[in-house]
Write a protein that holds these residues in place. Structure first.
Motif, short mmCIF file in Angstrom:
data_model
loop_
_atom_site.label_atom_id
_atom_site.label_comp_id
_atom_site.label_asym_id
_atom_site.label_seq_id
_atom_site.Cartn_x
_atom_site.Cartn_y
_atom_site.Cartn_z
N ARG A 49 -15.30 70.30 74.16
CA ARG A 49 -16.18 69.70 73.16
C ARG A 49 -15.42 69.38 71.87
O ARG A 49 -15.63 68.33 71.27
CB ARG A 49 -17.33 70.66 72.87
CG ARG A 49 -18.47 70.05 72.06
CD ARG A 49 -19.54 71.08 71.82
NE ARG A 49 -19.98 71.69 73.07
CZ ARG A 49 -20.78 72.76 73.12
NH1 ARG A 49 -21.19 73.32 72.00
NH2 ARG A 49 -21.15 73.24 74.29
N THR A 52 -13.32 66.33 72.50
CA THR A 52 -14.14 65.12 72.54
C THR A 52 -14.57 64.70 71.15
O THR A 52 -14.55 63.52 70.81
CB THR A 52 -15.38 65.37 73.41
OG1 THR A 52 -14.96 65.84 74.69
CG2 THR A 52 -16.19 64.10 73.58
N ARG A 53 -14.92 65.67 70.32
CA ARG A 53 -15.32 65.34 68.95
C ARG A 53 -14.17 64.77 68.15
O ARG A 53 -14.37 63.91 67.30
CB ARG A 53 -15.87 66.60 68.26
CG ARG A 53 -17.24 67.03 68.78
CD ARG A 53 -17.72 68.29 68.08
NE ARG A 53 -19.03 68.71 68.57
CZ ARG A 53 -19.65 69.80 68.14
NH1 ARG A 53 -19.08 70.59 67.24
NH2 ARG A 53 -20.84 70.11 68.64
N TYR A 56 -13.61 61.04 69.57
CA TYR A 56 -14.64 60.03 69.34
C TYR A 56 -14.43 59.25 68.04
O TYR A 56 -14.60 58.03 68.05
CB TYR A 56 -16.02 60.67 69.35
CG TYR A 56 -17.13 59.71 69.02
CD1 TYR A 56 -17.56 58.77 69.96
CD2 TYR A 56 -17.75 59.73 67.77
CE1 TYR A 56 -18.57 57.87 69.66
CE2 TYR A 56 -18.76 58.84 67.47
CZ TYR A 56 -19.17 57.91 68.42
OH TYR A 56 -20.15 57.03 68.12
N ASP A 58 -11.68 58.38 66.61
CA ASP A 58 -10.62 57.39 66.84
C ASP A 58 -11.15 56.19 67.61
O ASP A 58 -10.83 55.04 67.28
CB ASP A 58 -9.47 58.04 67.61
CG ASP A 58 -8.82 59.16 66.81
OD1 ASP A 58 -8.92 59.13 65.57
OD2 ASP A 58 -8.20 60.05 67.42
N LEU A 59 -11.96 56.44 68.64
CA LEU A 59 -12.56 55.33 69.38
C LEU A 59 -13.46 54.49 68.50
O LEU A 59 -13.46 53.25 68.59
CB LEU A 59 -13.36 55.86 70.57
CG LEU A 59 -12.56 56.50 71.71
CD1 LEU A 59 -13.52 57.01 72.78
CD2 LEU A 59 -11.60 55.48 72.32
N TRP A 60 -14.22 55.16 67.63
CA TRP A 60 -15.12 54.43 66.73
C TRP A 60 -14.34 53.56 65.75
O TRP A 60 -14.72 52.41 65.50
CB TRP A 60 -16.00 55.43 65.99
CG TRP A 60 -17.00 54.77 65.08
CD1 TRP A 60 -18.21 54.26 65.42
CD2 TRP A 60 -16.86 54.56 63.67
NE1 TRP A 60 -18.84 53.74 64.32
CE2 TRP A 60 -18.04 53.91 63.23
CE3 TRP A 60 -15.87 54.86 62.74
CZ2 TRP A 60 -18.24 53.55 61.90
CZ3 TRP A 60 -16.06 54.50 61.42
CH2 TRP A 60 -17.23 53.86 61.01
N ASP A 63 -12.95 50.53 67.58
CA ASP A 63 -14.02 49.57 67.84
C ASP A 63 -14.42 48.81 66.58
O ASP A 63 -14.64 47.59 66.61
CB ASP A 63 -15.22 50.29 68.44
CG ASP A 63 -16.34 49.33 68.81
OD1 ASP A 63 -16.15 48.56 69.76
OD2 ASP A 63 -17.40 49.35 68.15
#
Length: 219
Positions: A49, A52-53, A56, A58-60, A63
């Motif tokens: 977790r 993943t936090r 996320y 970095d992905l945002w 994008d």
């Protein structure tokens, strides 16, 4: 160290009484036990977790950067047309950018031109302003525009023809990108067709055939 004298473990200097030293040595021994190390270890679900936090955001950010780049490329020909018309009409670069910002569509490119207007009014050279614009927007199309503007400024030429040529080129590139997306649309629709539409169609046909078979007394 004398022979036969055992080395004592490191003890913090702030612990001065014998009771505190004993508790410190006891905590060290407990920490070395396998059960204590296993208790201090994070569960696999919690570690997953946390990873993943941390992944996320970095992905945002990636994008959002791509979305910002698409908006800038979409709005760039419009702003270049505004600036070209104003410069050819007799305004300087600052006035032309101000008209483009006032009349142009809202978006990230409008904010970038507002920053350039502020730098121009602050007395920064045009070459530095163009270069900073290219650094803030790391896109090949913007770098080409910045290179053309810097060359025109260094040679002392008029910015109008350079801006008009860049506007036409950016407009052609936007048309090519739209054409490419239109050609890729059937390929992207193939996966939803295979996953959702075709199975439902086959189930409906199979149900009709099955019901007709039952009515004819097939079983």
């Amino acid at each position: 160290m004398a022979a036969g004298q055992q080395s004592r473990p490191f003890e913090p200097a702030i612990i001065k009484d014998e009771k505190g030293r004993g508790l410190y040595r006891l905590s060290e021994r407990l920490a070395k036990l396998p059960e204590a190390r296993a208790a201090c270890r994070l569960p696999d679900s919690l570690r997953l977790r946390r990873r993943t936090r941390s992944f996320y955001p970095d992905l945002w950010l990636v994008d959002q950067a791509k979305r910002r780049g698409r908006l800038i490329l979409k709005e760039l020909p419009v702003y270049l047309d505004f600036i070209t018309l104003m410069i050819e009409g007799g305004l300087n670069l600052t006035g032309a950018m101000q008209v483009a910002v006032d009349k142009g569509p809202p978006g990230p490119l409008r904010n970038e031109f507002s920053v350039m207007i502020r730098d121009l009014r602050a007395g920064t050279s045009k070459t530095d302003i163009f270069r900073r614009f290219g650094e803030r927007v790391p896109l090949p199309e913007v770098r080409s525009l910045v290179s053309a503007l810097i060359q025109s400024e260094d040679r002392g030429g008029d910015l109008g023809p350079a801006l008009r040529a860049q506007a036409e080129q950016r407009r052609e590139e936007r048309f090519l990108r739209a054409e490419k997306m239109a050609l890729e649309a059937p390929v992207k629709l193939l996966a939803p067709l295979l996953a959702f539409i075709f199975p439902i169609t086959f189930l409906m046909l199979a149900f009709v055939i099955y019901m007709k078979f039952l009515q004819e007394g097939g079983f």
